[in-house]
Design an enzyme around this catalytic site. Structure first.
Site, PDB file in Angstrom:
ATOM      1  N   THR A 161       0.847  -1.184   0.000  1.00  0.00           N
ATOM      2  CA  THR A 161       0.000   0.000   0.000  1.00  0.00           C
ATOM      3  C   THR A 161       0.889   1.242   0.000  1.00  0.00           C
ATOM      4  OG1 THR A 161      -0.079   0.033   2.416  1.00  0.00           O
ATOM      5  CG2 THR A 161      -1.805  -1.207   1.285  1.00  0.00           C
ATOM      6  N   LYS A 200     -16.822  16.787   9.082  1.00  0.00           N
ATOM      7  CA  LYS A 200     -17.957  16.663   9.995  1.00  0.00           C
ATOM      8  C   LYS A 200     -18.263  18.038  10.574  1.00  0.00           C
ATOM      9  CE  LYS A 200     -16.736  11.897  10.932  1.00  0.00           C
ATOM     10  NZ  LYS A 200     -16.234  10.889  11.903  1.00  0.00           N
TER      11      LYS A 200
END
Length: 543
Positions: free
Chosen positions: A186, A440
């Site tokens: 990754t 958020k």
């Protein structure tokens, strides 16, 4: 009662054998690091892959040994895909764009025994070689005449000398199809990169799934140019599905600028290509500045990050190229979805079709997919509810190499992707954000991806990124970071005014900052962690 069918293992060597036997004269074309164009056939590739397998045996390589590659998209790299995995060793592709310390970590963590390196990457390896703990041999992927001068790599081997004189009669062994075939790490934006270890079985099933008409539509009539690198998730499986289908393959080497790619598209009559949005923006800029057209290209697959709507429209209207959104991960081999429209969507007006095309697409057979809320409860496929995206299937990771990070799976064998998404009643999935990138604000979620796409439609914006910045009342509010096009006279007010009728009012960024460049990961994704670090002390005017 069991079926009475032959039980032969699914092995990568069968792909090159099939291509050589049934599409033996089909071309593989490469722009070499040496600068010229190289041409040969699937039959030639099989012979040279067998010669390399013989050379590896001569160097003492055993089944299960990891063999590293630091190389661009080219025919020698293609040969290594088959020679290494075909003999039962593990082909470990390494991203040369990673930080040097990450490359050292990956080579040592994988315990690579041999490292194959493209000629123009040898100076990098020369500096790092003393830190490679288990590498016995470094092989320059060229001939003696094209070695860079003055290299100080002890006992450097040369690819063409290594296979010279080998008979090329190697018999591919048969073994368990679950045997490890290849390894890819990754990108490691947080912590050390983790290794994803693919099997022969998973690779062949992925090649089948990715070649289907409703996915990448690869056939013996296709000419495929993978811009997506062979060092990252096996070029999205295209070197494998190309063999499976008998497609002509065109490898671009290290030159990924618009002019170099355009030349290959036209000269080789390319029909299919795949890469990340930054590549396509460069190609579009080149063609538009020169007044060029594309005569054969039909499909451009876009993955890595969301394609801006303006880019999709330009490709389709100005150049007649269908942009196919695709989504996946290193942990998924990588393909999960491709956005090919159903019959019912083809009947929609162009503007409504575009809204569907902006989604990441429908699941490929072999990939189960669902979204859940914070408590793990399944959410409806209504195109409105959004939650954490989970996947499972035969080409999706079960654990990381050396068990790094422990068991990543949730109950039922579901792998959490780290993406937040919606799924509509027709099965089209849309990424609304990475779970770590979603903003958020006042208990509600704002999609940074949707904001970025809206901004990218502005003709004076070259690239845009959105991050959440701390706010005393709303917890977080969006900050938009913009790279203006050269010569553009762009202001904060102009950007915000442009967004007014394109996004919900409460999504409006609280500020806009202009920069010369936005940082990207080694695989072309916007590096939000770096942006958040750069702007960690930034105070919004509304705070």
């Amino acid at each position: 009662m069991l079926g009475l069918m032959q039980d032969r293992p699914l092995l990568i060597s069968q792909l090159i054998e099939f291509a050589a036997e049934n599409h033996g004269d089909t071309e593989i074309v490469s722009r070499r690091v040496e600068g010229d164009i190289h041409r040969y056939t699937y039959r030639d590739a099989r012979h040279r892959a067998k010669q390399m397998a013989e050379a590896l045996v001569g160097l003492g390589i055993k089944p299960g040994d990891r063999i590293g590659t630091l190389a661009w998209n080219g025919y020698r790299h293609f040969e290594l895909y088959y020679a290494i995995s075909g003999m039962g060793a593990v082909c470990h592709t390494i991203n040369p764009r990673l930080f040097p310390e990450q490359i050292v970590y990956i080579v040592n963590h994988a315990e690579d025994r041999i490292l194959f390196v493209d000629a123009n990457l040898l100076p990098l390896v020369e500096k790092l070689a003393p830190q490679f703990k288990g590498v016995r041999h470094i092989v320059a992927m060229t001939d003696r005449a094209h070695l860079p001068a003055g290299l100080a790599i002890p006992n450097l081997l040369v690819y063409e000398e290594l296979i010279s004189g080998k008979p090329g009669t190697y018999e591919w062994p048969e073994f368990d199809e679950k045997t490890a075939s290849s390894l890819c790490y990754t990108s490691g934006t947080t912590g050390n990169p983790k290794g994803v270890l693919y099997s022969h079985r998973s690779t062949l099933l992925h090649a089948y799934g990715s070649a289907l008409p409703d996915t990448l539509n690869v056939s013996a009539r296709s000419v495929v140019l993978p811009v997506v690198p062979m060092f990252h998730v096996n070029a999205w499986g295209l070197p494998y599905s190309g063999c499976l289908a008998g497609a002509k393959l065109v490898f671009p080497g290290a030159a990924l600028d618009g002019a170099s790619l355009y030349e290959l598209y036209e000269n080789e009559k390319v029909t299919h290509t795949a890469g990340v949005p930054t590549i396509w923006l460069g190609l579009l800029n080149h063609m538009q500045s020169k007044g060029l057209k594309l005569s054969t290209l039909k499909y451009a697959v876009v993955g890595g990050s969301a394609a801006p709507p303006a880019m999709i429209e330009t490709f389709q209207r100005a150049f007649g190229v269908e942009v196919l959104h695709a989504w996946g991960m290193t942990e998924m081999s990588p393909l999960g979805t491709v956005n090919t429209l159903k019959h019912k969507q083809l009947a929609l007006p162009a503007d409504q079709q575009l809204q569907v095309r902006l989604k990441q697409g429908r699941a490929v057979f072999g990939v189960d997919m669902k979204i859940v809320d914070d408590k793990g409860k399944d959410l409806p496929r209504d195109g409105k509810a959004f939650g954490d995206l989970l996947v499972r299937g035969p080409w999706i990771v079960s654990r990381y190499f050396r068990d790094e990070g422990g068991d990543p799976l949730r109950e039922g064998g579901w792998f959490p992707t780290g993406d937040v998404a919606t799924i509509d009643p027709d099965g089209f999935m849309q990424i609304t954000d990475r779970s770590k990138d979603v903003i958020k604000s006042g208990g509600e979620w704002i999609s940074s991806i949707d904001l970025e796409n809206a901004a990218m439609a502005h003709p004076a914006i070259a690239e845009a990124a959105v991050i959440g910045v701390a706010h005393p009342k709303w917890d977080e509010r969006p900050l938009m970071i913009v790279v203006p096009r050269p010569g553009a006279n762009l202001t904060r007010e102009a950007v915000l005014d442009f967004l007014k009728d394109k996004i919900a009012k409460w999504w409006m960024p609280d500020d806009v900052q202009f920069v010369e460049a936005i940082p990207h990961t080694a695989t072309g994704k916007i590096l939000k962690t770096k942006l958040r670090d750069d702007f960690k002390a930034y105070k919004l005017p509304t705070a």
